[in-house]
Design a protein around this motif. Sequence first.
Motif, PDB file in Angstrom:
ATOM      1  N   VAL A  50      35.309  15.559  38.117  1.00  0.00           N
ATOM      2  CA  VAL A  50      36.005  14.670  37.187  1.00  0.00           C
ATOM      3  C   VAL A  50      37.143  13.980  37.931  1.00  0.00           C
ATOM      4  O   VAL A  50      37.938  14.637  38.610  1.00  0.00           O
ATOM      5  CB  VAL A  50      36.551  15.450  35.977  1.00  0.00           C
ATOM      6  N   ASP A  53      41.546   9.906  36.538  1.00  0.00           N
ATOM      7  CA  ASP A  53      41.832   8.892  35.515  1.00  0.00           C
ATOM      8  C   ASP A  53      40.757   8.808  34.439  1.00  0.00           C
ATOM      9  O   ASP A  53      40.695   7.819  33.713  1.00  0.00           O
ATOM     10  CB  ASP A  53      42.005   7.518  36.174  1.00  0.00           C
ATOM     11  N   GLU A  54      39.883   9.813  34.316  1.00  0.00           N
ATOM     12  CA  GLU A  54      38.832   9.731  33.311  1.00  0.00           C
ATOM     13  C   GLU A  54      38.763  11.003  32.481  1.00  0.00           C
ATOM     14  O   GLU A  54      39.137  12.088  32.941  1.00  0.00           O
ATOM     15  CB  GLU A  54      37.471   9.448  33.961  1.00  0.00           C
ATOM     16  N   ASP A  55      38.304  10.839  31.248  1.00  0.00           N
ATOM     17  CA  ASP A  55      38.134  12.018  30.418  1.00  0.00           C
ATOM     18  C   ASP A  55      36.758  12.625  30.673  1.00  0.00           C
ATOM     19  O   ASP A  55      35.962  12.100  31.450  1.00  0.00           O
ATOM     20  CB  ASP A  55      38.356  11.701  28.933  1.00  0.00           C
ATOM     21  N   LEU A  56      36.475  13.731  30.010  1.00  0.00           N
ATOM     22  CA  LEU A  56      35.265  14.480  30.316  1.00  0.00           C
ATOM     23  C   LEU A  56      33.995  13.728  29.952  1.00  0.00           C
ATOM     24  O   LEU A  56      33.022  13.726  30.713  1.00  0.00           O
ATOM     25  CB  LEU A  56      35.312  15.833  29.609  1.00  0.00           C
ATOM     26  N   SER A  57      33.977  13.090  28.782  1.00  0.00           N
ATOM     27  CA  SER A  57      32.770  12.380  28.363  1.00  0.00           C
ATOM     28  C   SER A  57      32.488  11.194  29.281  1.00  0.00           C
ATOM     29  O   SER A  57      31.328  10.905  29.592  1.00  0.00           O
ATOM     30  CB  SER A  57      32.901  11.919  26.914  1.00  0.00           C
ATOM     31  N   ALA A  58      33.541  10.518  29.741  1.00  0.00           N
ATOM     32  CA  ALA A  58      33.353   9.406  30.669  1.00  0.00           C
ATOM     33  C   ALA A  58      32.822   9.908  32.004  1.00  0.00           C
ATOM     34  O   ALA A  58      31.966   9.263  32.625  1.00  0.00           O
ATOM     35  CB  ALA A  58      34.671   8.647  30.865  1.00  0.00           C
ATOM     36  N   ALA A  59      33.322  11.048  32.456  1.00  0.00           N
ATOM     37  CA  ALA A  59      32.830  11.621  33.710  1.00  0.00           C
ATOM     38  C   ALA A  59      31.361  12.010  33.594  1.00  0.00           C
ATOM     39  O   ALA A  59      30.574  11.791  34.524  1.00  0.00           O
ATOM     40  CB  ALA A  59      33.670  12.838  34.089  1.00  0.00           C
ATOM     41  N   GLN A  84      29.375  18.451  24.087  1.00  0.00           N
ATOM     42  CA  GLN A  84      29.801  19.474  25.032  1.00  0.00           C
ATOM     43  C   GLN A  84      29.051  20.767  24.735  1.00  0.00           C
ATOM     44  O   GLN A  84      28.885  21.152  23.584  1.00  0.00           O
ATOM     45  CB  GLN A  84      31.304  19.709  24.942  1.00  0.00           C
ATOM     46  N   THR A  87      31.931  25.873  28.686  1.00  0.00           N
ATOM     47  CA  THR A  87      32.735  25.807  29.900  1.00  0.00           C
ATOM     48  C   THR A  87      32.439  27.026  30.759  1.00  0.00           C
ATOM     49  O   THR A  87      32.360  28.146  30.250  1.00  0.00           O
ATOM     50  CB  THR A  87      34.235  25.754  29.559  1.00  0.00           C
ATOM     51  N   HIS A 104      27.645  19.534  29.554  1.00  0.00           N
ATOM     52  CA  HIS A 104      27.291  18.686  28.429  1.00  0.00           C
ATOM     53  C   HIS A 104      25.784  18.757  28.202  1.00  0.00           C
ATOM     54  O   HIS A 104      25.004  18.931  29.147  1.00  0.00           O
ATOM     55  CB  HIS A 104      27.694  17.237  28.692  1.00  0.00           C
TER      56      HIS A 104
END
Length: 248
Positions: A50, A53-59, A84, A87, A104
């Motif tokens: 990740v 500068d990005e959140d998890l869904s964007a990654a 998701q 973890t 995810h």
Amino acid sequence: MPYDPSAYPPFAVTVDLVVLTVRRHALCALAVRRGEPPFQGQWALPGGFVRADEDLSAAAARELAEETGLRVQEPVGHSAHLEQLATYGAPQRDPRMRVVSVAHLVLAPDLPAPVSGGDAHTARWAEVERLLSTEAAGRGGESGSSLAFDHDRILSDGVERARSKIEYSSLATAFCPPEFTVGELRRVYEAVWGVALDPRNFHRKVTGTPGFLVPTGGTTTRQGGRPAQLFRAGGATLLNPPMLRPEV
């Protein structure tokens, strides 16, 4: 006592993707052959680090596109499902450093052949039963025990999530095109659960469950034989009564 961030060692965050689709009446998962160490040459789930500068869904969406050429919005379309999964943070799961992965789950209709890229040497669809079968270990390393990192556990968890959720939710329609027949939906259940279902009982259950399916008014002969009625997913998110998985 004041909080001291330097007292805690830094660690990286990654995303891993369990991408499931139904191809030729079998539940398949997306697998990539790693092109770089660690585990170079071994099969793994698509994923990566990740960015700051990005959140998890964007990654997750970026890694899916970079390593396979597949995109969550296109060509998957509105019927794709992304959530998701879990973890994973065992201290030794990655030999490079301490890495926590947020997995995810992606479910979508019959997807095209993936195009490898990024640090993936090869990308392909593989039947879930083969990936998770210990018997595949001697036939090219496709068993769950030989997947890189802890991806055997992540894949197993993702498959079980899909199998359980289609019991009580309308999630099975995420494997179907926007308009589908009851027979096509039944084959989704059969592929995901790995069982054969009685066509008449299944038809009665799904058409009798409020909010599950909505007739479109059209028919199709793409399955051969007589024209079959087309449906689309209804507005219900929870099924009452649920579609209970048969005992194997």
